[in-house]
Scaffold this active site. Structure first.
Site, PDB file in Angstrom:
ATOM      1  N   ARG A 155     -46.838  33.750  47.245  1.00  0.00           N
ATOM      2  CA  ARG A 155     -46.253  32.480  46.793  1.00  0.00           C
ATOM      3  C   ARG A 155     -46.072  32.437  45.272  1.00  0.00           C
ATOM      4  NH1 ARG A 155     -45.834  32.948  51.159  1.00  0.00           N
ATOM      5  NH2 ARG A 155     -46.193  31.540  52.892  1.00  0.00           N
ATOM      6  N   SER A 233     -46.326  23.405  53.365  1.00  0.00           N
ATOM      7  CA  SER A 233     -47.751  23.465  53.008  1.00  0.00           C
ATOM      8  C   SER A 233     -47.929  22.892  51.610  1.00  0.00           C
ATOM      9  CB  SER A 233     -48.242  24.914  53.014  1.00  0.00           C
ATOM     10  OG  SER A 233     -48.054  25.464  54.288  1.00  0.00           O
ATOM     11  N   GLU A 326     -49.088  24.345  46.319  1.00  0.00           N
ATOM     12  CA  GLU A 326     -47.941  25.253  46.486  1.00  0.00           C
ATOM     13  C   GLU A 326     -46.679  24.522  45.999  1.00  0.00           C
ATOM     14  OE1 GLU A 326     -47.728  27.402  50.271  1.00  0.00           O
ATOM     15  OE2 GLU A 326     -45.577  27.029  50.298  1.00  0.00           O
TER      16      GLU A 326
HETATM   17  C1  LIG Z   1     -40.894  21.485  56.498  1.00  0.00           C
HETATM   18  C2  LIG Z   1     -41.074  22.549  55.428  1.00  0.00           C
HETATM   19  C3  LIG Z   1     -41.528  23.812  55.783  1.00  0.00           C
HETATM   20  C4  LIG Z   1     -41.680  24.819  54.805  1.00  0.00           C
HETATM   21  N1  LIG Z   1     -42.121  26.050  55.195  1.00  0.00           N
HETATM   22  C5  LIG Z   1     -42.254  27.034  54.276  1.00  0.00           C
HETATM   23  C6  LIG Z   1     -42.695  28.336  54.685  1.00  0.00           C
HETATM   24  O1  LIG Z   1     -42.916  28.616  55.857  1.00  0.00           O
HETATM   25  N2  LIG Z   1     -42.828  29.282  53.720  1.00  0.00           N
HETATM   26  C7  LIG Z   1     -42.547  29.020  52.413  1.00  0.00           C
HETATM   27  O2  LIG Z   1     -42.692  29.943  51.586  1.00  0.00           O
HETATM   28  N3  LIG Z   1     -42.130  27.805  52.008  1.00  0.00           N
HETATM   29  C8  LIG Z   1     -41.973  26.806  52.906  1.00  0.00           C
HETATM   30  N4  LIG Z   1     -41.561  25.563  52.501  1.00  0.00           N
HETATM   31  C9  LIG Z   1     -41.313  25.302  51.085  1.00  0.00           C
HETATM   32  C10 LIG Z   1     -39.803  25.402  50.681  1.00  0.00           C
HETATM   33  O3  LIG Z   1     -38.988  25.380  51.817  1.00  0.00           O
HETATM   34  C11 LIG Z   1     -39.507  26.651  49.873  1.00  0.00           C
HETATM   35  O4  LIG Z   1     -40.296  26.701  48.727  1.00  0.00           O
HETATM   36  C12 LIG Z   1     -38.032  26.723  49.452  1.00  0.00           C
HETATM   37  O5  LIG Z   1     -37.754  27.988  48.921  1.00  0.00           O
HETATM   38  C13 LIG Z   1     -37.630  25.651  48.447  1.00  0.00           C
HETATM   39  O6  LIG Z   1     -36.218  25.657  48.330  1.00  0.00           O
HETATM   40  P1  LIG Z   1     -35.433  24.461  47.685  1.00  0.00           P
HETATM   41  O7  LIG Z   1     -34.001  24.866  47.547  1.00  0.00           O
HETATM   42  O8  LIG Z   1     -35.671  23.219  48.429  1.00  0.00           O
HETATM   43  O9  LIG Z   1     -36.091  24.406  46.236  1.00  0.00           O
HETATM   44  P2  LIG Z   1     -36.591  23.137  45.396  1.00  0.00           P
HETATM   45  O10 LIG Z   1     -37.695  22.469  46.104  1.00  0.00           O
HETATM   46  O11 LIG Z   1     -35.424  22.304  44.998  1.00  0.00           O
HETATM   47  O12 LIG Z   1     -37.184  23.879  44.120  1.00  0.00           O
HETATM   48  C14 LIG Z   1     -38.363  24.660  44.238  1.00  0.00           C
HETATM   49  C15 LIG Z   1     -38.627  25.394  42.921  1.00  0.00           C
HETATM   50  O13 LIG Z   1     -37.587  26.337  42.680  1.00  0.00           O
HETATM   51  C16 LIG Z   1     -36.923  26.065  41.437  1.00  0.00           C
HETATM   52  N5  LIG Z   1     -35.521  26.413  41.665  1.00  0.00           N
HETATM   53  C17 LIG Z   1     -34.744  26.029  42.709  1.00  0.00           C
HETATM   54  N6  LIG Z   1     -33.554  26.663  42.644  1.00  0.00           N
HETATM   55  C18 LIG Z   1     -33.579  27.433  41.520  1.00  0.00           C
HETATM   56  C19 LIG Z   1     -32.650  28.337  40.924  1.00  0.00           C
HETATM   57  N7  LIG Z   1     -31.437  28.567  41.443  1.00  0.00           N
HETATM   58  N8  LIG Z   1     -33.016  28.951  39.779  1.00  0.00           N
HETATM   59  C20 LIG Z   1     -34.232  28.742  39.228  1.00  0.00           C
HETATM   60  N9  LIG Z   1     -35.165  27.920  39.761  1.00  0.00           N
HETATM   61  C21 LIG Z   1     -34.831  27.278  40.910  1.00  0.00           C
HETATM   62  C22 LIG Z   1     -37.210  24.596  41.148  1.00  0.00           C
HETATM   63  O14 LIG Z   1     -37.165  24.322  39.773  1.00  0.00           O
HETATM   64  C23 LIG Z   1     -38.621  24.464  41.719  1.00  0.00           C
HETATM   65  O15 LIG Z   1     -39.559  24.964  40.800  1.00  0.00           O
HETATM   66  C24 LIG Z   1     -41.391  24.533  53.450  1.00  0.00           C
HETATM   67  C25 LIG Z   1     -40.930  23.248  53.098  1.00  0.00           C
HETATM   68  C26 LIG Z   1     -40.772  22.273  54.065  1.00  0.00           C
HETATM   69  C27 LIG Z   1     -40.274  20.906  53.690  1.00  0.00           C
END
Ligand SMILES: Cc1cc2nc3c(=O)[nH]c(=O)nc-3n(C[C@H](O)[C@H](O)[C@H](O)COP(=O)(O)OP(=O)(O)OC[C@H]3O[C@@H](n4cnc5c(N)ncnc54)[C@H](O)[C@@H]3O)c2cc1C
Length: 335
Positions: A155, A233, A326
């Protein structure tokens, strides 16, 4: 004015005062000079203050996919940061590209996937990443980093360690071609597939089994199911030193990793008396997964932080382990 409640899966958070929706790389590059820039994808790993964020919010909304594929070297797939991750996994499975099938159903965009090296069911995206094309805000240049330069870990990554430096523009994956999955490493998934650890199964079966398992835990977004109004998580599984691990009860689920002993955060939380479905103010613990904190009923960021603090302090009092979030907190801090 758009609120973070509309930009995040936890559905809390105040105004995004200056929001840019970047649908092209030119839009992204034009925004890089802004001070106090917060880059976001689909907000599935963010908990933002009820006061919102006063700087510029850059929402990545680019699209595009390039594929080079041949029987010898497999498929090299380059995806724009704004592509949806789980849609790509579905595409990969439909086209016999193997390596990401156990990462089905993880919310979020491609550009965020390397940030915390998304992972599930014994797999991490780092295993499939060839390179990441970025804008480096320190040198003001477009820089491509090979996977070995990304410092991927559990992570974490170089991008997570330096949040104000890198804007991810594209991610290139190297995938094997074939209709069979990689060997299954996670017992619960092997059981669901009716196979042994180390066996392979058809990509589609693995993808669907993962989705079913995830749904049963509230880990697939569903607007009608409050248990999925989470950021996945909330805490990471702590990695502890062997002396701390030895002091835990025999029953504690734990795994040896190269970095130390990884302990189940969900188990630690349950052992301190918290249970699925618990509530504190408008925040709660999902009824399907004790590691997912949810917006249970008109929840606020303050409610979620209060619940997270109560859990953290209880786990520390009982086990001398601090759970680390996380989720990325913006304008908020845990005790
Ligand atoms: C129901 C649910 C289940 C999940 N299950 C998992 C799982 O099984 N495994 C897991 O690892 N995660 C899981 N997650 C967490 C999440 O899905 C991941 O972390 C995902 O990659 C976040 O993507 P996002 O586009 O929503 O990013 P955001 O939440 O919008 O951003 C997350 C981080 O990334 C940065 N960021 C986003 N895009 C960029 C970019 N292009 N360049 C630089 N920085 C950027 C943001 O500044 C922030 O720090 C889960 C979340 C939910 C709601």
């Amino acid at each position: 004015m758009t609120n973070f409640a509309d930009l995040t899966t936890l559905r809390v958070g105040g105004p995004a005062a200056h929001l840019i929706n970047a649908t092209s790389e030119a839009d992204i590059l034009a925004a890089t000079a802004e001070r106090d820039l917060l880059v976001i994808g689909s907000g599935s790993n963010l908990l933002v203050s009820d006061d919102g964020y006063s700087g510029t919010v850059l929402k990545i909304a680019t699209s595009g996919m390039k594929i080079e594929s041949d029987a010898c070297s497999g498929a090299t797939v380059t995806l724009a940061a704004g592509e949806e991750w789980s849609s790509f996994v579905e595409y990969a499975v439909a086209h016999d590209f193997a390596g990401v099938e156990t990462l089905a159903g993880i919310p979020g965009l491609v550009g965020a996937a390397p940030i915390q090296n998304i992972g599930a069911y014994g797999n991490e995206i780092a295993k499939s990443i060839a390179r990441v094309r970025t804008f480096d805000r320190v040198t003001s240049t477009i820089t491509t980093l090979a996977a070995a330069e990304c410092a991927f870990g559990y992570r974490t990554s170089r991008f997570k360690a330096e949040p104000d430096r890198w804007i991810i523009l594209e991610v290139t994956l190297q995938l094997r071609t074939g209709s069979e999955s990689d060997p299954i490493k996670y017992q619960e998934l092997a059981d669901a597939l009716g196979i042994n650890i180390g066996d392979r199964a058809p990509l589609r079966e693995v993808h669907d089994a993962v989705l079913d398992l995830r749904k049963s835990k509230g880990m697939v977004l569903d607007p009608g199911d409050r248990d999925t109004w989470s950021a996945g998580s909330f805490f990471m599984n702590p990695i502890v030193e062997s002396v701390t691990s030895a002091s835990l009860p025999e029953a504690a689920p734990k795994w040896q990793t190269s970095a130390g002993v990884k302990v189940s955060a969900a188990w630690l939380i349950e052992q301190t008396g918290f249970a699925k479905g618990d509530r504190l103010g408008g925040a709660g613990i999902s009824g399907k997964h004790s590691l997912a904190l949810i917006n249970a009923e008109n929840g606020s960021a303050v409610d979620l932080v209060a619940l997270a603090n109560r859990i953290r302090i209880s786990v520390h009092e009982k086990f001398a382990i601090w759970l680390e979030p996380e989720v990325r907190l913006i304008g908020l801090a845990l005790k």
